[in-house]
Write a protein that holds these residues in place. Structure first.
Motif, PDB file in Angstrom:
ATOM      1  N   UNK A 173       0.870  -1.045  -0.175  1.00  0.00           N
ATOM      2  CA  UNK A 173       0.128  -0.021  -0.019  1.00  0.00           C
ATOM      3  C   UNK A 173       1.024   1.258   0.107  1.00  0.00           C
ATOM      4  N   UNK A 174       1.691   1.154   0.784  1.00  0.00           N
ATOM      5  CA  UNK A 174       2.815   2.623   0.589  1.00  0.00           C
ATOM      6  C   UNK A 174       3.621   2.808  -0.559  1.00  0.00           C
ATOM      7  N   UNK A 175       3.588   2.055  -1.509  1.00  0.00           N
ATOM      8  CA  UNK A 175       3.946   2.265  -2.788  1.00  0.00           C
ATOM      9  C   UNK A 175       3.333   2.314  -3.913  1.00  0.00           C
ATOM     10  N   UNK A 176       1.922   1.930  -3.710  1.00  0.00           N
ATOM     11  CA  UNK A 176       1.061   1.634  -4.860  1.00  0.00           C
ATOM     12  C   UNK A 176       0.972   3.092  -5.700  1.00  0.00           C
ATOM     13  N   UNK A 177       1.027   2.933  -6.917  1.00  0.00           N
ATOM     14  CA  UNK A 177       0.844   4.205  -7.763  1.00  0.00           C
ATOM     15  C   UNK A 177       2.223   4.941  -8.036  1.00  0.00           C
ATOM     16  N   UNK A 178       3.238   4.573  -7.290  1.00  0.00           N
ATOM     17  CA  UNK A 178       4.629   5.411  -7.286  1.00  0.00           C
ATOM     18  C   UNK A 178       5.600   4.434  -7.921  1.00  0.00           C
ATOM     19  N   UNK A 179       5.540   3.134  -7.398  1.00  0.00           N
ATOM     20  CA  UNK A 179       6.706   2.073  -7.947  1.00  0.00           C
ATOM     21  C   UNK A 179       6.144   1.283  -8.938  1.00  0.00           C
ATOM     22  N   UNK A 180       6.950   0.497  -9.733  1.00  0.00           N
ATOM     23  CA  UNK A 180       6.349  -0.279 -10.818  1.00  0.00           C
ATOM     24  C   UNK A 180       7.558  -1.336 -10.885  1.00  0.00           C
ATOM     25  N   UNK A 181       7.176  -2.582 -10.982  1.00  0.00           N
ATOM     26  CA  UNK A 181       8.039  -3.816 -11.147  1.00  0.00           C
ATOM     27  C   UNK A 181       7.859  -4.365 -12.437  1.00  0.00           C
ATOM     28  N   UNK A 182       8.827  -4.759 -13.072  1.00  0.00           N
ATOM     29  CA  UNK A 182       8.858  -5.391 -14.153  1.00  0.00           C
ATOM     30  C   UNK A 182       9.956  -6.588 -14.315  1.00  0.00           C
ATOM     31  N   UNK A 183       9.979  -7.282 -15.412  1.00  0.00           N
ATOM     32  CA  UNK A 183      11.115  -8.252 -15.569  1.00  0.00           C
ATOM     33  C   UNK A 183      11.338  -8.412 -16.988  1.00  0.00           C
ATOM     34  N   UNK A 184      12.568  -8.731 -17.454  1.00  0.00           N
ATOM     35  CA  UNK A 184      12.811  -9.122 -18.593  1.00  0.00           C
ATOM     36  C   UNK A 184      13.582 -10.548 -18.645  1.00  0.00           C
ATOM     37  N   UNK A 185      13.015 -11.819 -18.703  1.00  0.00           N
ATOM     38  CA  UNK A 185      13.432 -12.914 -18.653  1.00  0.00           C
ATOM     39  C   UNK A 185      14.475 -13.298 -19.543  1.00  0.00           C
TER      40      UNK A 185
END
Length: 122
Positions: free
Chosen positions: A62-74
């Motif tokens: 909840x504290x990072x929602x809307x500000x942080x984005x996770x992604x990956x490149x396998x």
């Protein structure tokens, strides 16, 4: 075994951005859900975000929602955490972890990196 190495931490002013990377090696990286947790001095490790093996499902604290984005490149065996609108309370050591299950629970993770320090000045 999966070896994880985080990078990209540093000192940034409030409102700024950083992108963390976590490079994996060893057993098949794409088999694992990948998560980010953080730990500030004197506090327990806190869930930040998780991404499933294929990258099409994500979840945030909840504290990072809307500000942080996770992604990956396998193809590169790497997971990223884009952090925007940083606040002083985001200051912590950030750890990436690999888990067989898609989970936001610390105990579900089998492998951890060494952590990278993020410091946000006011």
């Amino acid at each position: 075994q999966v070896q994880l190495v985080e990078s990209g931490g540093g000192l940034v002013q409030a409102g700024g951005s950083l992108r963390l990377s976590c490079a994996g090696s060893g057993r098949t990286f794409s088999n694992y859900a990948m998560g980010w947790f953080r730990q500030a001095p004197g506090r327990e490790r806190e869930f930040v975000s998780v991404i499933n093996w294929s990258g099409d499902s994500t979840h945030y604290g909840d504290s990072v929602k809307g500000r942080f984005t996770i992604s990956r490149d396998n193809a590169k065996n790497t997971v990223y955490l884009q952090m925007n609108s940083l606040k002083p309370e985001d200051t912590a050591v950030y750890y990436c972890g690999a888990a067989a299950l898609y989970s936001g629970t610390y105990s579900s993770y089998d492998y951890w990196g060494q952590g990278t320090q993020v410091t946000v000045s006011s």
